[in-house]
Scaffold this active site. Structure first.
Site, mmCIF file in Angstrom:
data_model
loop_
_atom_site.group_PDB
_atom_site.id
_atom_site.type_symbol
_atom_site.label_atom_id
_atom_site.label_comp_id
_atom_site.label_asym_id
_atom_site.label_seq_id
_atom_site.Cartn_x
_atom_site.Cartn_y
_atom_site.Cartn_z
ATOM 1 N N VAL A 124 11.583 -27.726 -3.326
ATOM 2 C CA VAL A 124 10.233 -27.567 -3.280
ATOM 3 C C VAL A 124 9.523 -28.868 -3.884
ATOM 4 O O VAL A 124 10.071 -29.704 -4.648
ATOM 5 C CB VAL A 124 9.909 -26.312 -4.252
ATOM 6 C CG1 VAL A 124 10.110 -24.956 -3.231
ATOM 7 C CG2 VAL A 124 10.401 -26.277 -5.682
ATOM 8 N N SER A 125 8.357 -29.195 -3.172
ATOM 9 C CA SER A 125 7.624 -30.275 -3.693
ATOM 10 C C SER A 125 7.006 -30.364 -5.038
ATOM 11 O O SER A 125 6.848 -31.445 -5.560
ATOM 12 C CB SER A 125 6.378 -30.531 -2.541
ATOM 13 O OG SER A 125 6.915 -30.670 -1.520
ATOM 14 N N THR A 126 6.791 -29.361 -5.503
ATOM 15 C CA THR A 126 5.904 -29.147 -6.873
ATOM 16 C C THR A 126 6.672 -28.279 -7.777
ATOM 17 O O THR A 126 7.428 -27.251 -7.535
ATOM 18 C CB THR A 126 4.569 -28.915 -6.987
ATOM 19 O OG1 THR A 126 4.748 -27.457 -6.386
ATOM 20 C CG2 THR A 126 3.735 -29.550 -5.862
#
Length: 194
Positions: free
Chosen positions: A18-20
């Site tokens: 996941v990016s965040t």
């Protein structure tokens, strides 16, 4: 009796990202477990465009021949088509396979390999287009009189002054380079070219 070497069973290795930091990996973890992944490596809060991701690096290192790296969706592996193709080629070089659950791509099958060959051709086409656009832009800039690349570190007057100072006064190359705020090798190269 001849010794028989016991072959390691094939393993399904999962990779989730996941990016965040606010996003959850639960959906991907569950899908990868249901797909039979024995080990799952993760990157939490890491962009898909990052060159090095510790979770992905560990997942790739864990792969052996005939293993399969499984992702929930293609964009979890990489953001760009070029990076995605490069990563899958790295997996193939290890004799392993790649599977994306959402897109139903599995390079262990002939259909999955076909899809990836097509994607590879598209990535190569994309690289060629970028190269052509860059060359056209540089040509247009040259025609317009715009200088391409980094500006020169030394002016022609500085080079002439340095040549004179070295030949006539015997000044030190390092001292002259310091005077112009450049490395001595930069000054030496400029003198050689002039």
């Amino acid at each position: 009796m001849p010794k028989t070497t016991k072959e390691r069973p094939r393993m399904r290795v999962g990779y989730a990202r996941v990016s965040t930091a606010e996003q959850s990996l639960d959906l991907q973890r569950n899908a990868l477990r249901q797909a039979g992944c024995e080990r799952i490596f993760e990157d939490h809060g890491v962009s898909g465009s990052a060159m090095h991701r510790s979770g992905l690096d560990e997942a790739l290192a864990a792969l052996a021949k005939n293993d399969t790296l499984v992702v929930w969706r293609l964009d979890r592996l990489g953001r760009s088509l070029v990076h995605l193709i490069d990563t899958v080629n790295l997996i193939a070089a290890k004799g392993a396979h790649f599977q994306s659950l959402n897109e139903a791509i599995d390079t262990a099958s002939s259909g999955g390999r076909l899809v990836f060959h097509i994607m590879g051709a598209l990535a190569e086409f994309e690289r060629a287009l970028i190269s052509d656009r860059t060359k056209a832009g540089m040509a247009a800039a040259r025609r317009a009189g715009t200088s391409i690349g980094r500006p020169r570190a030394l002016t022609q007057k500085q080079i002439e002054y340095a040549r004179e100072a070295l030949a006539e006064r015997g000044d030190d190359l390092g001292t002259l380079a310091d005077l112009f705020g450049v490395h001595p090798r930069t000054l030496a190269r400029a003198l050689d070219k002039a």
